[in-house]
Design a protein around this motif. Structure first.
Motif, PDB file in Angstrom:
ATOM      1  N   LEU A 106      17.420   6.615  18.196  1.00 62.88           N
ATOM      2  CA  LEU A 106      17.913   5.373  18.794  1.00 62.88           C
ATOM      3  C   LEU A 106      17.979   4.226  17.790  1.00 62.88           C
ATOM      4  CD1 LEU A 106      15.939   5.513  22.160  1.00 62.88           C
ATOM      5  CD2 LEU A 106      18.379   5.972  21.828  1.00 62.88           C
ATOM      6  N   GLY A 107      17.513   4.472  16.568  1.00 63.64           N
ATOM      7  CA  GLY A 107      17.483   3.408  15.576  1.00 63.64           C
ATOM      8  C   GLY A 107      16.450   2.347  15.885  1.00 63.64           C
ATOM      9  N   ARG A 108      15.323   2.771  16.487  1.00 63.11           N
ATOM     10  CA  ARG A 108      14.289   1.828  16.913  1.00 63.11           C
ATOM     11  C   ARG A 108      12.971   2.139  16.205  1.00 63.11           C
ATOM     12  NH1 ARG A 108      15.426  -0.631  22.056  1.00 63.11           N
ATOM     13  NH2 ARG A 108      13.511  -1.797  21.652  1.00 63.11           N
ATOM     14  N   ASP A 109      12.523   1.233  15.340  1.00 62.18           N
ATOM     15  CA  ASP A 109      11.214   1.416  14.719  1.00 62.18           C
ATOM     16  C   ASP A 109      10.125   0.682  15.486  1.00 62.18           C
ATOM     17  OD1 ASP A 109      11.722  -1.225  14.086  1.00 62.18           O
ATOM     18  OD2 ASP A 109      11.737  -0.927  11.912  1.00 62.18           O
ATOM     19  N   ASP A 110      10.473   0.207  16.687  1.00 62.39           N
ATOM     20  CA  ASP A 110       9.482  -0.462  17.542  1.00 62.39           C
ATOM     21  C   ASP A 110       9.142   0.371  18.775  1.00 62.39           C
ATOM     22  OD1 ASP A 110      11.960  -0.758  18.755  1.00 62.39           O
ATOM     23  OD2 ASP A 110      11.654  -2.850  19.330  1.00 62.39           O
ATOM     24  N   LEU A 111       9.622   1.605  18.831  1.00 65.18           N
ATOM     25  CA  LEU A 111       9.333   2.507  19.945  1.00 65.18           C
ATOM     26  C   LEU A 111       8.681   3.775  19.409  1.00 65.18           C
ATOM     27  CD1 LEU A 111      12.658   2.331  22.047  1.00 65.18           C
ATOM     28  CD2 LEU A 111      10.579   0.959  22.340  1.00 65.18           C
ATOM     29  N   ALA A 144      26.922   1.009  18.731  1.00 62.54           N
ATOM     30  CA  ALA A 144      26.417   1.635  19.954  1.00 62.54           C
ATOM     31  C   ALA A 144      26.072   3.092  19.706  1.00 62.54           C
ATOM     32  CB  ALA A 144      27.469   1.557  21.060  1.00 62.54           C
ATOM     33  N   PRO A 145      24.947   3.568  20.243  1.00 60.91           N
ATOM     34  CA  PRO A 145      24.671   5.003  20.171  1.00 60.91           C
ATOM     35  C   PRO A 145      25.669   5.793  21.000  1.00 60.91           C
ATOM     36  CG  PRO A 145      23.067   3.909  21.583  1.00 60.91           C
ATOM     37  CD  PRO A 145      23.902   2.829  20.968  1.00 60.91           C
ATOM     38  N   VAL A 146      25.976   7.005  20.526  1.00 64.26           N
ATOM     39  CA  VAL A 146      26.865   7.918  21.242  1.00 64.26           C
ATOM     40  C   VAL A 146      26.104   9.215  21.485  1.00 64.26           C
ATOM     41  CG1 VAL A 146      29.007   9.243  21.195  1.00 64.26           C
ATOM     42  CG2 VAL A 146      28.920   6.978  20.129  1.00 64.26           C
ATOM     43  N   GLY A 205      10.690  10.951  16.744  1.00 68.71           N
ATOM     44  CA  GLY A 205      12.044  11.492  16.607  1.00 68.71           C
ATOM     45  C   GLY A 205      13.015  10.820  17.548  1.00 68.71           C
ATOM     46  N   GLY A 206      12.572  10.589  18.786  1.00 64.17           N
ATOM     47  CA  GLY A 206      13.422   9.890  19.740  1.00 64.17           C
ATOM     48  C   GLY A 206      13.705   8.467  19.297  1.00 64.17           C
ATOM     49  N   GLN A 256      35.119  15.797  11.607  1.00 57.73           N
ATOM     50  CA  GLN A 256      36.475  15.298  11.421  1.00 57.73           C
ATOM     51  C   GLN A 256      36.687  13.966  12.147  1.00 57.73           C
ATOM     52  OE1 GLN A 256      39.087  16.829   9.596  1.00 57.73           O
ATOM     53  NE2 GLN A 256      37.428  18.113   8.810  1.00 57.73           N
ATOM     54  N   LEU A 257      36.011  13.800  13.273  1.00 57.67           N
ATOM     55  CA  LEU A 257      36.176  12.603  14.097  1.00 57.67           C
ATOM     56  C   LEU A 257      35.215  11.485  13.715  1.00 57.67           C
ATOM     57  CD1 LEU A 257      36.468  14.439  17.533  1.00 57.67           C
ATOM     58  CD2 LEU A 257      38.338  13.276  16.318  1.00 57.67           C
ATOM     59  N   ASP A 258      34.408  11.699  12.688  1.00 55.66           N
ATOM     60  CA  ASP A 258      33.406  10.718  12.255  1.00 55.66           C
ATOM     61  C   ASP A 258      32.373  10.463  13.362  1.00 55.66           C
ATOM     62  OD1 ASP A 258      32.164   9.070  10.420  1.00 55.66           O
ATOM     63  OD2 ASP A 258      33.382   7.310  10.910  1.00 55.66           O
ATOM     64  N   LEU A 259      31.949  11.548  13.998  1.00 54.86           N
ATOM     65  CA  LEU A 259      30.946  11.441  15.067  1.00 54.86           C
ATOM     66  C   LEU A 259      29.666  12.202  14.717  1.00 54.86           C
ATOM     67  CD1 LEU A 259      33.044  11.626  18.357  1.00 54.86           C
ATOM     68  CD2 LEU A 259      31.485   9.795  17.679  1.00 54.86           C
ATOM     69  N   LEU A 260      29.364  12.289  13.432  1.00 56.12           N
ATOM     70  CA  LEU A 260      28.103  12.911  13.021  1.00 56.12           C
ATOM     71  C   LEU A 260      27.237  11.916  12.242  1.00 56.12           C
ATOM     72  CD1 LEU A 260      28.947  16.583  11.947  1.00 56.12           C
ATOM     73  CD2 LEU A 260      27.983  15.749  14.091  1.00 56.12           C
ATOM     74  N   GLY A 261      27.333  10.641  12.584  1.00 56.66           N
ATOM     75  CA  GLY A 261      26.572   9.619  11.885  1.00 56.66           C
ATOM     76  C   GLY A 261      25.227   9.353  12.524  1.00 56.66           C
ATOM     77  N   PRO A 262      24.476   8.393  11.974  1.00 58.12           N
ATOM     78  CA  PRO A 262      23.130   8.082  12.486  1.00 58.12           C
ATOM     79  C   PRO A 262      23.094   7.575  13.927  1.00 58.12           C
ATOM     80  CG  PRO A 262      23.438   7.187  10.278  1.00 58.12           C
ATOM     81  CD  PRO A 262      24.782   7.660  10.732  1.00 58.12           C
ATOM     82  N   ARG A 263      24.237   7.163  14.470  1.00 60.29           N
ATOM     83  CA  ARG A 263      24.264   6.697  15.859  1.00 60.29           C
ATOM     84  C   ARG A 263      24.636   7.816  16.824  1.00 60.29           C
ATOM     85  NH1 ARG A 263      21.374   3.303  17.161  1.00 60.29           N
ATOM     86  NH2 ARG A 263      22.539   1.743  18.321  1.00 60.29           N
ATOM     87  N   SER A 264      24.773   9.053  16.319  1.00 60.62           N
ATOM     88  CA  SER A 264      25.157  10.182  17.165  1.00 60.62           C
ATOM     89  C   SER A 264      23.941  10.969  17.614  1.00 60.62           C
ATOM     90  CB  SER A 264      26.112  11.114  16.408  1.00 60.62           C
ATOM     91  OG  SER A 264      27.305  10.445  16.071  1.00 60.62           O
ATOM     92  N   LEU A 265      23.840  11.213  18.915  1.00 55.15           N
ATOM     93  CA  LEU A 265      22.780  12.021  19.514  1.00 55.15           C
ATOM     94  C   LEU A 265      23.453  13.219  20.172  1.00 55.15           C
ATOM     95  CD1 LEU A 265      21.984   8.830  19.765  1.00 55.15           C
ATOM     96  CD2 LEU A 265      20.105   9.690  21.142  1.00 55.15           C
TER      97      LEU A 265
END
Length: 499
Positions: A377-382, A239-241, A372-373, A269-278
């Motif tokens: 979101l991890g969407r290559d269809d938008l 899930a995106p955060v 960029g948006g 430190q909290l592992d909240l800087l990944g590709p699902r983080s906005l």
């Protein structure tokens, strides 16, 4: 089984995507069938059930707003109104002691989203991740409320990433003018449970138009336990955060005081800087160390230039962040819901901050609102018009006198365009707006109800301010009133009730 209708759109200019970048087609065509695009270019060789010629217009991908105003925006009340902490927008110590309460009824909470979603579509936004203020809430948002909000988004046809906002604390104003923190850990975790339930029940609902997201309030209103559970749940659900951070000196100092790290250092430190983080807004950082954390983690920043410029603040700098490899999306975050305005002001602000016109281009801003948006979101269809992509399509009229003589439609729109130059919008292949009219919405009735509800919001400021002063005296107009009512009168006597 009958196939969906095959629709073809024509216009003097079409923004296509060649697999790497946006490209401009003159006298172009876009053909879609159902929710998917079949063709972008010129001279489609197949059969089309219906051609629609938009004439002198720009057909392009729908805009993606990752911090989309979902509220009746209260910042108009704070503009040039002095210290907003004293005007009842922030909770006071008195208000907290008596017990916070909702400013709106359940139906009014849902209506504010209907009003905001209509505005988003009207301005060419096809994908939205909404944001609202928690100052006016008894605590945070609820599952039932968002079940209704998902229905509103689906009815209007807006592609939306939704979930109830949750938090484990709130800042409040003490009588001496200092700020303190109120914490309720259990309530924060209960809110996360509601967000998880919403995600499991609604992610992919309405034929995929509604997607779930984890939307904690702000970094300084969340305890370590709440964010640790959020990070774990994000990994489990993919899930995106979205988490607001790095948006004020006060926030930065508070996080350092409470957590012993800069905001981005703590999120790492909290592992909240990944590709699902906005992460809106990324303005106040420790410098290169924090920016490297973003690059290494793959998190996206959501840039909202207009709302910060109003307070004399700006990202320094958009071009530098982009050159480092940080993915940037755009958000409105405030009224009006106009991403064209944010692109224009964002471009000007970036060049002022950078001291030149070389680091940030008009296309950089347009890419942030589209590609960029989508990446965030991890969407290559938008965010693009290409075969196989979702049929999220906007049409901007290029015939307005205010646009001036045309050379490059995108440059003209960024220099002089408005969101309401958008005359048609298709989302998931459905026409949700035509001739500037969002389907099924009575604009006049919508605005009347919004005005009445805004009066309710204004009155609620009295509850939160010290001493519960008359709400009419909490706001001042830009130009002093000439009559005897002065500032004690309602701001819009023709449409605002007197009691």
């Amino acid at each position: 089984m009958n196939r969906p209708l095959r629709i073809g759109l024509k216009a003097s200019c079409v923004v296509g995507f060649d697999g790497r970048q946006h490209v401009l087609w003159r006298d172009g065509e876009v053909v879609f069938e159902g929710a998917r695009i079949l063709f972008v270019g010129r001279g489609f060789p197949g059969e089309v059930d219906q051609w629609i010629d938009h004439g002198n217009a720009l057909i392009g991908p729908g805009f993606i707003d990752l911090d989309a105003l979902g509220d009746l925006d209260s910042t108009v009340l704070t503009l040039d109104n002095g210290d907003e902490r004293r005007m009842g927008r922030m909770w006071s110590e008195e208000y907290l002691a008596t017990g916070p309460r909702e400013s709106y009824s359940f139906d009014e909470e849902v209506f504010k989203y209907r009003y905001a979603f209509t505005q988003l579509i009207r301005n060419g936004i096809t994908t939205a991740m909404p944001i609202t203020s928690m100052y006016y809430r008894e605590w945070a948002e609820t599952y039932d409320e968002f079940a209704a909000v998902a229905g509103v988004a689906a009815e209007l046809g807006l592609r939306a990433y939704l979930g109830p906002c949750y938090m484990s604390g709130m800042s409040y104003l003490c009588a001496d003018g200092s700020l303190a923190q109120h914490w309720d850990e259990a309530r924060g975790l209960t809110g996360l449970d509601a967000a998880e339930r919403f995600f499991r029940n609604f992610d992919g609902a309405h034929d995929g138009l509604i997607r779930g997201a984890l939307l904690p309030d702000r970094i300084q209103t969340c305890t370590p336990a709440l964010l640790q559970h959020t990070a774990a749940l994000s990994r489990e659900l993919d899930a995106p955060v979205r988490l607001h951070c790095c948006q004020s000196p006060g926030e930065y100092a508070l996080v350092q005081q409470l957590r012993g790290h800069s905001p981005l250092g703590w999120l790492q430190q909290l592992d909240l800087l990944g590709p699902r983080s906005l992460l809106p807004h990324g303005i106040y950082t420790s410098g290169d160390d924090d920016l490297r954390r973003l690059v290494d983690g793959g998190a996206s920043l959501v840039h909202c230039p207009v709302v910060f410029a109003r307070d004399g603040e700006a990202l320094n700098s958009f071009g530098r962040y982009r050159a480092l490899g940080i993915n940037l999306g755009l958000g409105t975050d405030t009224w009006p819901a106009d991403l064209l305005d944010n692109m224009r002001q964002g471009l000007n602000i970036a060049r002022l901050m950078e001291g030149n016109a070389e680091q940030t281009s008009a296309l950089d801003m347009y890419n942030a609102a589209t590609l960029g948006g989508a990446q965030a979101l991890g969407r290559d269809d938008l965010g693009r018009l290409a075969p196989g992509a979702k049929a999220d399509i906007t049409v901007f009229d290029l015939g307005g006198l205010h646009l001036g003589p045309l050379f490059d439609p995108l440059k003209n729109l960024l220099l002089a365009g408005r969101g309401d130059d958008c005359i048609a919008s298709y989302i998931d292949g459905r026409c949700v707006m035509q001739h500037g009219q969002v389907q099924g919405v009575d604009y006049r009735a919508l605005q009347q109800q919004a005005q009445q509800q805004f009066h309710t919001l204004m009155r609620s400021h009295s509850d939160r301010a010290f001493g519960q002063p008359d709400w009419r005296g909490l706001f001042k107009p830009a130009i002093p009133f000439a009559d005897a009512y002065s500032a004690a009168a309602p701001l819009c006597a023709a449409s605002t009730p007197q009691d």
